[in-house]
Design a protein around this motif. Structure first.
Motif, PDB file in Angstrom:
ATOM      1  N   VAL A   1       0.833  -1.205   0.000  1.00 19.76           N
ATOM      2  CA  VAL A   1       0.000   0.000   0.000  1.00 19.76           C
ATOM      3  C   VAL A   1       0.867   1.253   0.000  1.00 19.76           C
ATOM      4  O   VAL A   1       0.615   2.206  -0.755  1.00 19.76           O
ATOM      5  N   ASN A   2       1.904   1.270   0.852  1.00 21.55           N
ATOM      6  CA  ASN A   2       2.799   2.431   0.904  1.00 21.55           C
ATOM      7  C   ASN A   2       3.534   2.635  -0.416  1.00 21.55           C
ATOM      8  O   ASN A   2       3.740   3.777  -0.858  1.00 21.55           O
ATOM      9  N   LEU A   3       3.930   1.533  -1.046  1.00 24.70           N
ATOM     10  CA  LEU A   3       4.606   1.617  -2.346  1.00 24.70           C
ATOM     11  C   LEU A   3       3.692   2.237  -3.392  1.00 24.70           C
ATOM     12  O   LEU A   3       4.101   3.125  -4.148  1.00 24.70           O
ATOM     13  N   LEU A   4       2.453   1.783  -3.426  1.00 24.12           N
ATOM     14  CA  LEU A   4       1.511   2.302  -4.421  1.00 24.12           C
ATOM     15  C   LEU A   4       1.198   3.770  -4.166  1.00 24.12           C
ATOM     16  O   LEU A   4       1.056   4.563  -5.103  1.00 24.12           O
ATOM     17  N   LYS A   5       1.094   4.164  -2.885  1.00 25.86           N
ATOM     18  CA  LYS A   5       0.850   5.566  -2.573  1.00 25.86           C
ATOM     19  C   LYS A   5       2.008   6.446  -3.040  1.00 25.86           C
ATOM     20  O   LYS A   5       1.805   7.504  -3.646  1.00 25.86           O
ATOM     21  N   ALA A   6       3.242   5.983  -2.727  1.00 26.13           N
ATOM     22  CA  ALA A   6       4.417   6.761  -3.137  1.00 26.13           C
ATOM     23  C   ALA A   6       4.527   6.838  -4.652  1.00 26.13           C
ATOM     24  O   ALA A   6       4.825   7.900  -5.224  1.00 26.13           O
ATOM     25  N   ALA A   7       4.273   5.696  -5.312  1.00 25.58           N
ATOM     26  CA  ALA A   7       4.344   5.684  -6.781  1.00 25.58           C
ATOM     27  C   ALA A   7       3.271   6.592  -7.374  1.00 25.58           C
ATOM     28  O   ALA A   7       3.520   7.328  -8.338  1.00 25.58           O
ATOM     29  N   GLY A   8       2.064   6.564  -6.798  1.00 27.80           N
ATOM     30  CA  GLY A   8       0.992   7.415  -7.306  1.00 27.80           C
ATOM     31  C   GLY A   8       1.279   8.893  -7.109  1.00 27.80           C
ATOM     32  O   GLY A   8       1.016   9.717  -8.002  1.00 27.80           O
ATOM     33  N   LEU A   9       1.824   9.254  -5.924  1.00 24.60           N
ATOM     34  CA  LEU A   9       2.144  10.652  -5.664  1.00 24.60           C
ATOM     35  C   LEU A   9       3.199  11.164  -6.636  1.00 24.60           C
ATOM     36  O   LEU A   9       3.057  12.252  -7.220  1.00 24.60           O
ATOM     37  N   ASN A  10       4.259  10.373  -6.837  1.00 25.32           N
ATOM     38  CA  ASN A  10       5.302  10.792  -7.779  1.00 25.32           C
ATOM     39  C   ASN A  10       4.788  10.786  -9.211  1.00 25.32           C
ATOM     40  O   ASN A  10       5.216  11.619 -10.024  1.00 25.32           O
ATOM     41  N   PHE A  11       3.899   9.856  -9.511  1.00 24.36           N
ATOM     42  CA  PHE A  11       3.263   9.825 -10.832  1.00 24.36           C
ATOM     43  C   PHE A  11       2.561  11.151 -11.102  1.00 24.36           C
ATOM     44  O   PHE A  11       2.737  11.783 -12.152  1.00 24.36           O
ATOM     45  N   ILE A  12       1.762  11.605 -10.115  1.00 19.36           N
ATOM     46  CA  ILE A  12       1.004  12.849 -10.284  1.00 19.36           C
ATOM     47  C   ILE A  12       1.938  14.047 -10.351  1.00 19.36           C
ATOM     48  O   ILE A  12       1.778  14.935 -11.210  1.00 19.36           O
ATOM     49  N   LEU A  13       2.936  14.107  -9.453  1.00 21.33           N
ATOM     50  CA  LEU A  13       3.859  15.239  -9.436  1.00 21.33           C
ATOM     51  C   LEU A  13       4.599  15.393 -10.761  1.00 21.33           C
ATOM     52  O   LEU A  13       4.698  16.495 -11.313  1.00 21.33           O
ATOM     53  N   LEU A  14       5.110  14.282 -11.283  1.00 24.28           N
ATOM     54  CA  LEU A  14       5.878  14.351 -12.533  1.00 24.28           C
ATOM     55  C   LEU A  14       4.987  14.691 -13.716  1.00 24.28           C
ATOM     56  O   LEU A  14       5.396  15.439 -14.622  1.00 24.28           O
ATOM     57  N   GLN A  15       3.766  14.152 -13.730  1.00 26.29           N
ATOM     58  CA  GLN A  15       2.851  14.483 -14.826  1.00 26.29           C
ATOM     59  C   GLN A  15       2.498  15.970 -14.809  1.00 26.29           C
ATOM     60  O   GLN A  15       2.487  16.629 -15.852  1.00 26.29           O
ATOM     61  N   ILE A  16       2.226  16.492 -13.605  1.00 26.15           N
ATOM     62  CA  ILE A  16       1.905  17.920 -13.497  1.00 26.15           C
ATOM     63  C   ILE A  16       3.100  18.768 -13.897  1.00 26.15           C
ATOM     64  O   ILE A  16       2.966  19.775 -14.615  1.00 26.15           O
ATOM     65  N   LEU A  17       4.294  18.374 -13.434  1.00 23.31           N
ATOM     66  CA  LEU A  17       5.505  19.135 -13.749  1.00 23.31           C
ATOM     67  C   LEU A  17       5.724  19.216 -15.256  1.00 23.31           C
ATOM     68  O   LEU A  17       5.898  20.306 -15.821  1.00 23.31           O
ATOM     69  N   PHE A  18       5.730  18.047 -15.916  1.00 24.24           N
ATOM     70  CA  PHE A  18       6.043  18.054 -17.346  1.00 24.24           C
ATOM     71  C   PHE A  18       4.908  18.647 -18.179  1.00 24.24           C
ATOM     72  O   PHE A  18       5.180  19.260 -19.218  1.00 24.24           O
ATOM     73  N   LEU A  19       3.677  18.474 -17.732  1.00 20.22           N
ATOM     74  CA  LEU A  19       2.589  19.145 -18.428  1.00 20.22           C
ATOM     75  C   LEU A  19       2.775  20.654 -18.349  1.00 20.22           C
ATOM     76  O   LEU A  19       2.614  21.377 -19.343  1.00 20.22           O
ATOM     77  N   GLY A  20       3.131  21.140 -17.162  1.00 19.07           N
ATOM     78  CA  GLY A  20       3.372  22.572 -17.003  1.00 19.07           C
ATOM     79  C   GLY A  20       4.533  23.072 -17.843  1.00 19.07           C
ATOM     80  O   GLY A  20       4.456  24.140 -18.458  1.00 19.07           O
ATOM     81  N   LEU A  21       5.612  22.281 -17.897  1.00 18.98           N
ATOM     82  CA  LEU A  21       6.774  22.694 -18.685  1.00 18.98           C
ATOM     83  C   LEU A  21       6.467  22.689 -20.175  1.00 18.98           C
ATOM     84  O   LEU A  21       6.905  23.576 -20.914  1.00 18.98           O
TER      85      LEU A  21
ATOM     86  N   PHE B   1      20.576  25.750  -5.484  1.00 19.21           N
ATOM     87  CA  PHE B   1      19.274  25.086  -5.483  1.00 19.21           C
ATOM     88  C   PHE B   1      19.332  23.750  -4.743  1.00 19.21           C
ATOM     89  O   PHE B   1      18.421  23.405  -3.989  1.00 19.21           O
ATOM     90  N   THR B   2      20.397  22.992  -4.973  1.00 20.14           N
ATOM     91  CA  THR B   2      20.488  21.663  -4.373  1.00 20.14           C
ATOM     92  C   THR B   2      20.817  21.725  -2.885  1.00 20.14           C
ATOM     93  O   THR B   2      20.618  20.735  -2.176  1.00 20.14           O
ATOM     94  N   ILE B   3      21.318  22.861  -2.405  1.00 15.24           N
ATOM     95  CA  ILE B   3      21.570  23.013  -0.968  1.00 15.24           C
ATOM     96  C   ILE B   3      20.250  23.084  -0.208  1.00 15.24           C
ATOM     97  O   ILE B   3      20.079  22.471   0.847  1.00 15.24           O
TER      98      ILE B   3
ATOM     99  N   TYR C   1      13.485  16.298  -5.073  1.00 16.51           N
ATOM    100  CA  TYR C   1      12.963  17.310  -5.991  1.00 16.51           C
ATOM    101  C   TYR C   1      14.047  17.924  -6.880  1.00 16.51           C
ATOM    102  O   TYR C   1      13.733  18.769  -7.726  1.00 16.51           O
ATOM    103  N   VAL C   2      15.289  17.528  -6.683  1.00 13.70           N
ATOM    104  CA  VAL C   2      16.386  18.117  -7.457  1.00 13.70           C
ATOM    105  C   VAL C   2      16.251  17.840  -8.954  1.00 13.70           C
ATOM    106  O   VAL C   2      16.435  18.749  -9.773  1.00 13.70           O
ATOM    107  N   PRO C   3      15.945  16.597  -9.391  1.00 14.65           N
ATOM    108  CA  PRO C   3      15.770  16.381 -10.839  1.00 14.65           C
ATOM    109  C   PRO C   3      14.665  17.253 -11.437  1.00 14.65           C
ATOM    110  O   PRO C   3      14.801  17.752 -12.556  1.00 14.65           O
ATOM    111  N   MET C   4      13.570  17.440 -10.695  1.00 16.56           N
ATOM    112  CA  MET C   4      12.495  18.295 -11.186  1.00 16.56           C
ATOM    113  C   MET C   4      12.969  19.737 -11.323  1.00 16.56           C
ATOM    114  O   MET C   4      12.630  20.435 -12.292  1.00 16.56           O
ATOM    115  N   LEU C   5      13.773  20.175 -10.368  1.00 13.93           N
ATOM    116  CA  LEU C   5      14.289  21.541 -10.401  1.00 13.93           C
ATOM    117  C   LEU C   5      15.244  21.731 -11.581  1.00 13.93           C
ATOM    118  O   LEU C   5      15.236  22.772 -12.245  1.00 13.93           O
ATOM    119  N   LEU C   6      16.059  20.717 -11.850  1.00 16.43           N
ATOM    120  CA  LEU C   6      17.008  20.810 -12.961  1.00 16.43           C
ATOM    121  C   LEU C   6      16.294  20.979 -14.293  1.00 16.43           C
ATOM    122  O   LEU C   6      16.630  21.879 -15.073  1.00 16.43           O
TER     123      LEU C   6
END
Length: 515
Positions: A27-47, A324-326, A332-337
């Protein structure tokens, strides 16, 4: 299969996916995967939306590019150009701004106006052009010596966003010239036919082809590599700095420099290394540009200036990526890059005249400043934007240095905190193990005194398992206790070292903290 037999332990001690003991982990794995799934989709859609928005409906913004028109002829030819512009005028055509010849008394003044970026281009009629054209129509010497190139001329700077000005300035002005020829025939066609010498081939040639648009290109930039000067070149420089930043962080973490040296020493070494790296890297980039310049008319002085400004740009990005990385959590560093790359590239894809007004905030991006400076260098001063470009780069450099200094002190502080926490955890672990072992020994003596006859081997095995459980629980407790310390101690992205001079040093061989 045969190739799977080489990994015999791949199926040992595995748990079935439906087992109750792994349900919480699943359950924790799926939650983490889903959260990162949403974050990355939103990030790249925005970019994607951001970078597409920078060039959205680019053609409808062409009217924001102004072109100077000076009518030195003051006759029918100038009228033909005005009529042609009225036909072509619109959002997809540059704005023709006519100025009196008194404002630009010489042709050099017209070139200077384009050079100083007051206009994207200029078009002018030559003095007496209509009279020379009329004199050539009756034929004779005037027709034989008629110069079609001294009628209508346009001035432009191809080094200034060459992939944009080629179609939007050169192409549109050629269209304006062709339309003006039609307008000239409509205005003066009857009068020209009345004086045309139909038996003179030279006169007929002048009538059918009255002028040839002349181009005055301040800096020809037609080599194929120009296509990536404001895209891949900038992207690769940014990625180059990020990867070496990870290497530097890996070295410092592997050799535990932050916990050993004084902060001012680390600051000096770190800046010297980054300056040397960006110095060599910018030299390689400039050398590659020059190696593939083709017949581009640039000299050694421009090579040196290009090298210098790319060096400054590279070091600015090294500093700010480090900053930024400090302060950014590692996840979140890859997203920031990727966001930093997209923002920088979007600031120079097209001129701000062709983008929505919102994107003008990108004046603050280092890529925009360095590209304006490079255009100034490559076109021999015909892009005087240094008054804001260089100060902005230097301010970014100084602020990056200052924040980098604070970051080194922060890392040094938390490096010691982590060392102390690790030592305390080790002592706690040892203390718990000794206490447990003493307790088990006391219990063993009590059982013997009470006349117990338990098997010695089974008793030792039970005691070992109990000791392992206690130590394991203590490790979990210590891990929860020091999670905050580990999160605060951010060394930035770090990569394992490819080469190691001391193979016996386990701290160097260990994998560095990655992103």
């Amino acid at each position: 299969m045969a190739f799977m037999q080489g990994y015999p332990k791949a199926h040992q001690n595995r748990i079935h996916g439906s087992d109750k003991s792994i349900r919480k982990t699943r359950v924790n794995l799926l939650k983490a995967a889903g959260l990162n799934f949403i974050l990355l989709q939103i990030l790249f859609l925005g970019l994607f939306c951001y970078i597409f928005g920078a060039i959205w409906q680019q053609s409808s913004h062409i009217h924001n590019m102004n072109v100077l028109f000076v009518d030195y002829d003051g006759s029918v030819l100038g009228t033909a150009v005005r009529d042609a512009y009225k036909t072509l005028q619109g959002k997809t055509f540059p704005t023709l701004q006519e100025m009196p010849s008194e404002r630009f008394p010489t042709l050099g003044d017209v070139k200077e106006a384009v050079c100083r970026t007051n206009y994207w281009g200029a078009i002018y009629t030559s003095m007496g052009a209509s009279e020379r054209l009329a004199n050539a129509l009756p034929g004779g010497v005037a027709a034989d010596t008629y110069n079609r190139s001294d009628v209508l001329t346009f001035v432009w700077n191809e080094a200034r966003y060459s992939t944009i000005v080629d179609p939007d300035i050169q192409g549109t002005l050629i269209t304006l010239s062709s339309t003006a020829r039609v307008a000239y025939s409509a205005i003066n066609g009857t009068g020209a036919l009345q004086i045309l010498n139909s038996t003179d081939p030279a006169a007929i040639s002048v009538f059918t082809n009255p002028w040839q648009l002349t181009s005055v290109n301040l800096q020809e930039t037609s080599q194929g590599s120009r296509l990536i000067y404001n895209t891949l070149v900038i992207i690769l420089i940014l990625i180059q700095e990020f990867f070496y930043l990870g290497t530097i962080n890996g070295l410092y973490a592997a050799f535990k420099i932050y916990a050993k040296l004084y902060p001012h020493r680390i600051i000096a070494y770190r800046n010297c290394i980054s300056l040397a790296y960006t110095f060599c890297g910018s030299l390689c980039v400039t050398g590659a540009i020059w190696a593939f310049r083709g017949d581009w008319d640039v000299n050694s002085n421009q090579f040196g200036l290009t090298w210098a400004v790319l060096w400054l740009f590279a070091h600015v990005n090294f500093l700010w990526l480090d900053v930024f990385t400090i302060w950014t959590p590692p996840q979140y560093v890859p997203m920031l890059l990727i966001t930093w790359i997209v923002f920088n590239v979007s600031s120079i894809l097209v001129p701000f005249e062709l983008s929505p007004g919102f994107y003008r905030w990108s004046y603050a991006m280092p890529a925009h400043e360095v590209f304006q400076t490079l255009i100034h260098i490559w076109s021999k001063g015909c892009n005087p934007q240094l008054y804001y470009a260089l100060p902005t780069l230097f301010v970014l450099e100084l602020v990056g240095l200052l924040l980098g200094v604070v970051g080194v002190y922060r890392r040094c502080h938390y490096a010691v905190v982590v060392e102390e926490a690790a030592d305390a955890a080790f002592r706690d672990r040892v203390a718990v193990a000794l206490a447990t072992e003493k307790r088990l020994a006391v219990e063993r003596k009590q059982r013997i005194a009470e006349g117990g006859s338990e098997d010695v081997i089974e008793e030792e095995k039970r005691e070992e398992e109990e000791l392992e459980d206690v130590i394991r629980e203590e490790d979990k407790s210590l891990q929860r206790k020091h999670t905050k310390v580990a999160q605060d101690c951010r060394y930035g992205p770090a990569f394992p070292l490819a080469f190691n001079n001391d193979p016996s040093d386990s701290s160097v061989n260990s994998t560095s903290q990655g992103v």
